[in-house]
Scaffold this active site. Structure first.
Site, PDB file in Angstrom:
ATOM      1  N   LYS A 111       0.834  -1.212   0.000  1.00 49.70           N
ATOM      2  CA  LYS A 111       0.000   0.000   0.000  1.00 49.70           C
ATOM      3  C   LYS A 111       0.866   1.259   0.000  1.00 49.70           C
ATOM      4  O   LYS A 111       0.525   2.247  -0.643  1.00 49.70           O
ATOM      5  CB  LYS A 111      -0.931   0.027   1.222  1.00 49.70           C
ATOM      6  CG  LYS A 111      -1.948  -1.074   1.225  1.00 49.70           C
ATOM      7  CD  LYS A 111      -2.972  -0.917   0.116  1.00 49.70           C
ATOM      8  CE  LYS A 111      -3.920  -2.087   0.123  1.00 49.70           C
ATOM      9  NZ  LYS A 111      -4.732  -2.225  -1.067  1.00 49.70           N
ATOM     10  N   LYS A 194      -1.342 -11.724  -9.114  1.00 50.88           N
ATOM     11  CA  LYS A 194      -2.682 -12.250  -8.856  1.00 50.88           C
ATOM     12  C   LYS A 194      -3.774 -11.345  -9.426  1.00 50.88           C
ATOM     13  O   LYS A 194      -3.572 -10.140  -9.586  1.00 50.88           O
ATOM     14  CB  LYS A 194      -2.892 -12.416  -7.355  1.00 50.88           C
ATOM     15  CG  LYS A 194      -2.820 -11.115  -6.608  1.00 50.88           C
ATOM     16  CD  LYS A 194      -3.353 -11.207  -5.184  1.00 50.88           C
ATOM     17  CE  LYS A 194      -3.325  -9.838  -4.547  1.00 50.88           C
ATOM     18  NZ  LYS A 194      -3.994  -9.687  -3.291  1.00 50.88           N
ATOM     19  N   LYS A 197      -8.587  -6.554  -7.373  1.00 51.23           N
ATOM     20  CA  LYS A 197      -9.425  -5.383  -7.613  1.00 51.23           C
ATOM     21  C   LYS A 197      -8.583  -4.148  -7.876  1.00 51.23           C
ATOM     22  O   LYS A 197      -8.945  -3.292  -8.663  1.00 51.23           O
ATOM     23  CB  LYS A 197     -10.286  -5.109  -6.368  1.00 51.23           C
ATOM     24  CG  LYS A 197     -11.343  -6.155  -6.143  1.00 51.23           C
ATOM     25  CD  LYS A 197     -12.043  -5.949  -4.795  1.00 51.23           C
ATOM     26  CE  LYS A 197     -11.840  -7.157  -3.919  1.00 51.23           C
ATOM     27  NZ  LYS A 197     -12.911  -7.545  -3.057  1.00 51.23           N
TER      28      LYS A 197
HETATM   29  P1  TYM Z   1     -10.079  -9.556  -0.196  1.00 54.11           P
HETATM   30  O1  TYM Z   1     -11.362  -8.824  -0.114  1.00 54.11           O
HETATM   31  O2  TYM Z   1      -8.924  -8.908  -0.870  1.00 54.11           O
HETATM   32  O3  TYM Z   1     -10.310 -10.945  -0.890  1.00 54.11           O
HETATM   33  C1  TYM Z   1     -11.342 -11.811  -0.443  1.00 54.11           C
HETATM   34  C2  TYM Z   1     -10.900 -13.244  -0.573  1.00 54.11           C
HETATM   35  O4  TYM Z   1     -10.565 -13.545  -1.924  1.00 54.11           O
HETATM   36  C3  TYM Z   1      -9.262 -14.075  -1.984  1.00 54.11           C
HETATM   37  N1  TYM Z   1      -8.597 -13.631  -3.218  1.00 54.11           N
HETATM   38  C4  TYM Z   1      -7.896 -14.447  -4.014  1.00 54.11           C
HETATM   39  N2  TYM Z   1      -7.640 -15.753  -3.933  1.00 54.11           N
HETATM   40  C5  TYM Z   1      -6.909 -16.292  -4.926  1.00 54.11           C
HETATM   41  N3  TYM Z   1      -6.456 -15.601  -6.000  1.00 54.11           N
HETATM   42  C6  TYM Z   1      -6.699 -14.281  -6.120  1.00 54.11           C
HETATM   43  N4  TYM Z   1      -6.270 -13.614  -7.181  1.00 54.11           N
HETATM   44  C7  TYM Z   1      -7.446 -13.646  -5.096  1.00 54.11           C
HETATM   45  N5  TYM Z   1      -7.879 -12.374  -4.889  1.00 54.11           N
HETATM   46  C8  TYM Z   1      -8.574 -12.385  -3.727  1.00 54.11           C
HETATM   47  C9  TYM Z   1      -8.544 -13.529  -0.761  1.00 54.11           C
HETATM   48  O5  TYM Z   1      -7.447 -14.339  -0.401  1.00 54.11           O
HETATM   49  C10 TYM Z   1      -9.654 -13.560   0.257  1.00 54.11           C
HETATM   50  O6  TYM Z   1      -9.777 -14.841   0.812  1.00 54.11           O
HETATM   51  N6  TYM Z   1      -8.245  -9.035   4.388  1.00 54.11           N
HETATM   52  C11 TYM Z   1      -9.204  -9.773   3.598  1.00 54.11           C
HETATM   53  C12 TYM Z   1     -10.613  -9.675   4.099  1.00 54.11           C
HETATM   54  C13 TYM Z   1     -10.767 -10.081   5.527  1.00 54.11           C
HETATM   55  C14 TYM Z   1     -10.682 -11.397   6.036  1.00 54.11           C
HETATM   56  C15 TYM Z   1     -10.895 -11.284   7.427  1.00 54.11           C
HETATM   57  C16 TYM Z   1     -10.458 -12.651   5.453  1.00 54.11           C
HETATM   58  C17 TYM Z   1     -11.021  -9.247   6.557  1.00 54.11           C
HETATM   59  N7  TYM Z   1     -11.107  -9.977   7.700  1.00 54.11           N
HETATM   60  C18 TYM Z   1     -10.893 -12.404   8.237  1.00 54.11           C
HETATM   61  C19 TYM Z   1     -10.437 -13.749   6.294  1.00 54.11           C
HETATM   62  C20 TYM Z   1     -10.658 -13.632   7.670  1.00 54.11           C
HETATM   63  C21 TYM Z   1      -9.160  -9.212   2.189  1.00 54.11           C
HETATM   64  O7  TYM Z   1      -8.835  -8.091   1.980  1.00 54.11           O
HETATM   65  O8  TYM Z   1      -9.638 -10.062   1.246  1.00 54.11           O
END
Ligand code: TYM
Length: 332
Positions: A111, A194, A197
């Site tokens: 970030k 990867k 977004k």
């Molecule tokens: P976020 O919103 O970026 O992504 C949500 C979930 O999607 C998975 N993901 C991916 N997996 C594989 N390949 C990709 N290209 C890819 N892009 C996204 C992420 O690994 C995630 O599982 N910090 C977390 C949200 C969060 C969270 C939590 C997750 C907040 N509290 C507690 C688990 C437990 C996040 O930003 O995910």
């Protein structure tokens, strides 16, 4: 029965990475385990959405969970900000998280690099809030993509540190989990890392997107000049597209193009055309359901309400116990 917790930030429409990294595991785990799945709207405040965008993004992602088959009767599907205990626990856990370790987290470093003008304190303590999400429900497993692995390590560290500080074994150690065995990293279309977004529209395939748009994106995906001799190693870009094909196409299609590649006879135009077709076949039935649920206000409010009730019951119990452990005692 295991306890399972996971969350997704509502910062746009869900993409294939979210599905294969997380939601696919949710669908399996909700059948067997005690699951808490949530829309991480507090986490999304680090990007400063307008109130209108925040609400419509949460609505979109909630509808998408329902459309993909997350069932509010089988799990707690809730909105993070509907559970105030999380914010209070976050305050307490922040006291045991150190600047150095937070600054070293890969997501924070990224970030700093990508948004140098908005390096807010919420970004720094993001892993603490995420740890609280998980620890509040005493998760055994956290279904996530590979990108969240380090956050899980930090969660264990914060939980253990709390236990050591107060000489108990209150929090257990949650493990990252994927129903496919290894944690998944779904590649983007632009050949760099990867699917994400934040890496731009051309990189991601979202579910709520017209066939034509998907077709165009896949046809424009980066490749190379093609193999010049048999059994040549694949470039990063081409390997990414094969990885995507492995997720959405059937085995005979994958074998067919693998063989053409090995013989150096592959035509990327045909390959991408097939990939686009298979992506669309996978995405379009879900898209229909998203449109349905986005307009079904009752389904959305029922889901969020029963989810909030279940999540509040669980998180409030943890909060009460944590307050007791810390030593907050009432005088009245
Ligand atoms: P976020 O919103 O970026 O992504 C949500 C979930 O999607 C998975 N993901 C991916 N997996 C594989 N390949 C990709 N290209 C890819 N892009 C996204 C992420 O690994 C995630 O599982 N910090 C977390 C949200 C969060 C969270 C939590 C997750 C907040 N509290 C507690 C688990 C437990 C996040 O930003 O995910």
């Amino acid at each position: 029965m295991s306890r399972v917790v996971s969350g997704i930030r509502p910062t746009g429409k869900l993409h294939l990475g979210n599905y294969f990294g997380a939601v696919k595991s949710f669908l399996k785990m909700q059948e067997e385990d005690d699951c808490f799945f949530f829309i991480a709207d507090i986490h999304s405040l680090t990007t400063h959405p307008t109130p209108e965008d925040l609400h419509s993004n949460v609505q979109q992602v909630l509808a998408e969970h329902l459309a993909m088959g997350v069932d509010p009767q089988k799990c707690a599907l809730f909105v993070q900000s509907d559970v105030p205990a999380i914010s209070e626990l976050y305050t307490y856990m922040n006291m045991n998280a150190y600047m150095g370790e937070l600054q070293r987290s890969a997501s924070f470093k990224e970030k700093i690099r990508t948004q140098p003008n908005n390096v807010n304190a919420g970004l720094l303590t993001y892993p603490v809030l995420m740890a609280v999400d998980i620890l509040a429900h005493h998760a055994d497993f956290v279904p996530v993509g590979k990108d969240q692995q380090q956050h899980l390590e930090m969660t264990r560290q914060f939980g253990n540190r709390f236990n050591n500080l107060y000489s108990n074994d209150y929090f257990k150690e949650p493990q990252a989990y994927s129903s496919t065995g290894n944690l998944v990293k779904v590649p983007g279309l632009t050949g760099q890392g990867k699917m994400s977004k934040s890496s731009g529209d051309a990189d991601t395939i979202v579910f709520d997107e017209e066939d034509k748009v998907i077709q165009k994106k896949v046809m424009r995906a980066k490749t190379d000049t093609g193999p010049t001799k048999p059994n040549q190693d694949k470039s990063e870009e081409v390997k990414n597209l094969f990885d995507l094909m492995a997720l959405v196409s059937d085995q005979s299609t994958i074998n067919h193009f693998d063989e053409l590649y090995s013989k150096a006879e592959i035509r990327y135009g045909d390959f991408k055309k097939q990939l686009a077709e298979d992506v669309i076949a996978f995405v379009s039935p879900i898209r229909e359901k998203i449109n349905h649920f986005k307009n079904d206000k009752k389904a959305l409010s029922d889901a969020a309400q029963i989810g909030a009730e279940k999540a509040n019951a669980s998180a409030n119990k943890t909060l009460e116990e944590v307050r007791e452990i810390i030593g907050f005692r009432k005088f009245y």
